[in-house]
Design a protein around this motif. Sequence first.
Motif, short mmCIF file in Angstrom:
data_model
loop_
_atom_site.label_atom_id
_atom_site.label_comp_id
_atom_site.label_asym_id
_atom_site.label_seq_id
_atom_site.Cartn_x
_atom_site.Cartn_y
_atom_site.Cartn_z
N GLN A 4 -10.47 -5.75 9.90
CA GLN A 4 -10.92 -5.37 8.39
C GLN A 4 -10.23 -3.88 9.09
OE1 GLN A 4 -15.55 -6.40 9.06
NE2 GLN A 4 -14.77 -5.82 7.09
N LYS A 5 -9.99 -2.93 7.98
CA LYS A 5 -9.47 -2.40 8.38
C LYS A 5 -9.78 -1.63 6.87
CE LYS A 5 -4.79 -1.18 8.03
NZ LYS A 5 -4.35 -0.49 8.79
N GLU A 6 -9.47 -0.01 7.19
CA GLU A 6 -8.83 0.95 5.94
C GLU A 6 -7.90 0.74 5.02
OE1 GLU A 6 -8.38 5.75 5.28
OE2 GLU A 6 -10.53 4.65 5.42
N PHE A 7 -8.22 0.45 3.57
CA PHE A 7 -7.52 0.00 2.82
C PHE A 7 -6.47 1.08 1.18
CE2 PHE A 7 -5.05 -2.81 -0.22
CZ PHE A 7 -4.55 -3.31 -0.01
N ASN A 8 -5.43 1.16 1.55
CA ASN A 8 -5.45 2.03 0.32
C ASN A 8 -4.81 1.20 -0.88
OD1 ASN A 8 -4.35 4.24 -1.57
ND2 ASN A 8 -4.40 5.89 -0.65
N TYR A 9 -5.53 1.05 -1.63
CA TYR A 9 -5.10 0.36 -2.99
C TYR A 9 -5.45 1.03 -4.94
CZ TYR A 9 -5.52 -3.45 -6.77
OH TYR A 9 -4.76 -4.04 -7.77
#
Length: 89
Positions: A4-9
């Motif tokens: 899990q981690k931050e993701f820019n979609y």
Amino acid sequence: MALQKEFNYKGAVITAAYIKVLSVTVSKSELKCQIGYFADSKQQEALSVKTYLGELDAMFSYNLGGDNAIAQAYINLKTLSEFADAVDA
């Protein structure tokens, strides 16, 4: 097993994206690892898919006598700078 981690979609930030190894293919000289980014653990279809190709002894390593290929892929992913802040999910 996942990360899990931050993701820019597409401009939207998913603070705890669920990152799952979808497949690992090992050949004589190459390892191919495909990962999927999901909004959460319940989502069925990946928002984005990324493929990593590497020489067996370069980007990813693979030990025939070690854990299964997918478990080894997670270990290798965590060594990459883009996953340095990822946590096990």
